[in-house]
Scaffold this active site. Sequence first.
Site, PDB file in Angstrom:
ATOM      1  N   GLY A 106       0.823  -1.201   0.000  1.00  0.00           N
ATOM      2  CA  GLY A 106       0.000   0.000   0.000  1.00  0.00           C
ATOM      3  C   GLY A 106       0.860   1.255   0.000  1.00  0.00           C
ATOM      4  O   GLY A 106       2.046   1.211   0.316  1.00  0.00           O
ATOM      5  N   ASP A 144       2.279  -7.579   0.795  1.00  0.00           N
ATOM      6  CA  ASP A 144       2.540  -6.797   2.004  1.00  0.00           C
ATOM      7  C   ASP A 144       1.373  -5.835   2.201  1.00  0.00           C
ATOM      8  O   ASP A 144       1.291  -4.779   1.581  1.00  0.00           O
ATOM      9  CB  ASP A 144       3.857  -6.024   1.900  1.00  0.00           C
ATOM     10  CG  ASP A 144       4.336  -5.554   3.274  1.00  0.00           C
ATOM     11  OD1 ASP A 144       3.478  -5.208   4.123  1.00  0.00           O
ATOM     12  OD2 ASP A 144       5.551  -5.532   3.515  1.00  0.00           O
ATOM     13  N   ASP A 145       0.456  -6.249   3.072  1.00  0.00           N
ATOM     14  CA  ASP A 145      -0.799  -5.512   3.267  1.00  0.00           C
ATOM     15  C   ASP A 145      -0.615  -4.436   4.335  1.00  0.00           C
ATOM     16  O   ASP A 145      -1.108  -4.551   5.450  1.00  0.00           O
ATOM     17  CB  ASP A 145      -1.904  -6.491   3.661  1.00  0.00           C
ATOM     18  CG  ASP A 145      -3.269  -5.817   3.747  1.00  0.00           C
ATOM     19  OD1 ASP A 145      -3.455  -4.788   3.069  1.00  0.00           O
ATOM     20  OD2 ASP A 145      -4.128  -6.328   4.481  1.00  0.00           O
ATOM     21  N   GLU A 146       0.107  -3.393   3.973  1.00  0.00           N
ATOM     22  CA  GLU A 146       0.363  -2.279   4.889  1.00  0.00           C
ATOM     23  C   GLU A 146       0.196  -0.950   4.142  1.00  0.00           C
ATOM     24  O   GLU A 146       0.207  -0.889   2.920  1.00  0.00           O
ATOM     25  CB  GLU A 146       1.797  -2.331   5.428  1.00  0.00           C
ATOM     26  CG  GLU A 146       2.148  -3.550   6.245  1.00  0.00           C
ATOM     27  CD  GLU A 146       3.574  -3.469   6.755  1.00  0.00           C
ATOM     28  OE1 GLU A 146       3.778  -3.027   7.892  1.00  0.00           O
ATOM     29  OE2 GLU A 146       4.485  -3.861   5.997  1.00  0.00           O
ATOM     30  N   TYR A 147       0.089   0.112   4.954  1.00  0.00           N
ATOM     31  CA  TYR A 147       0.181   1.488   4.472  1.00  0.00           C
ATOM     32  C   TYR A 147      -0.891   1.892   3.472  1.00  0.00           C
ATOM     33  O   TYR A 147      -0.689   2.806   2.677  1.00  0.00           O
ATOM     34  CB  TYR A 147       1.579   1.775   3.911  1.00  0.00           C
ATOM     35  CG  TYR A 147       2.666   1.487   4.903  1.00  0.00           C
ATOM     36  CD1 TYR A 147       2.654   2.095   6.159  1.00  0.00           C
ATOM     37  CD2 TYR A 147       3.690   0.584   4.613  1.00  0.00           C
ATOM     38  CE1 TYR A 147       3.645   1.827   7.085  1.00  0.00           C
ATOM     39  CE2 TYR A 147       4.676   0.303   5.542  1.00  0.00           C
ATOM     40  CZ  TYR A 147       4.650   0.932   6.788  1.00  0.00           C
ATOM     41  OH  TYR A 147       5.619   0.648   7.710  1.00  0.00           O
TER      42      TYR A 147
END
Length: 289
Positions: A106, A144-147
């Site tokens: 993200g 990478d499920d971040e931000y």
Amino acid sequence: MLRKSTLLAAGLIAFLASFGACARNVVFLNNPSPQDVKDIGHYRVKSTGQPFFSDLVLFAANINGSTPNTPVLYYNTEMSAILKDNIDAVRQLQNGGIKVQISYLGNHQNAGWSCNMTSKTATRLGNAMVTDVVKYGLDGINVDDEYSSCSGSASSFYSVLKAIRSNPYFSGKTLSKALWSDSQYFRSPNNAANQLTEGYEMTYGGSVSYLTPYVGYGMSKSSLFLGISPEFSSASQAGSIAQSVASGGYQGVMIWAPNAFLDRAAAEQYYTEIAKAQIGSTESVEYVP
């Protein structure tokens, strides 16, 4: 007659030797230069001459968008420099037996892996990632499920994973996930373990126990890696962590961003301590030009 403790010690040594023969180690490079990518292939296990790393993850491309249903893939300057101008650096690794994945992350916008999107959008997003992986000749996708400014939809998350895995052009490739505080995505009927091929636990606390829940969710030990960061763990600590991973029967370790924390000599020492734990106390890793 050998004492029981001696037999147990001998058994552990034999197990670690067997593990070392099949252990795999993954490296994430954070916004790497082309030279950072090339360097990975030069770190070799002295006794075999084989690469120390089995996989490299390019970190990271992004998922941009003003709304969850209008996601767009974005490649920053570093990713573009490698994929568009220095793809030979990737090919050199692949020709040496090292797989190269790209991570999608993200980007502080209203779009991402687990944003509440329609099924059609989820499929379109997954297929767009596969199209680019095929375009650049890469070996897989890291999740990478971040931000993202939106998140939390297990259904949407699962739909994107399913679109990737069901795409015929993704056959034989790796779909891995950065694992951390994500139990909500490993529950029926949207259990991510059904779609992922590998997982890299990124708490960086040094405890192999962080991998245990994922076995409970349905992932095999042979698909799980424990993350180590040179920012938080010394070379000797990395060796101890690697030994606990081996003793637990897991696949190997993932090293986060050595290009940001280790020069060449320090990297040799760091990787050597891990190789000693995985293969044997006389092992070493060298940078071979």
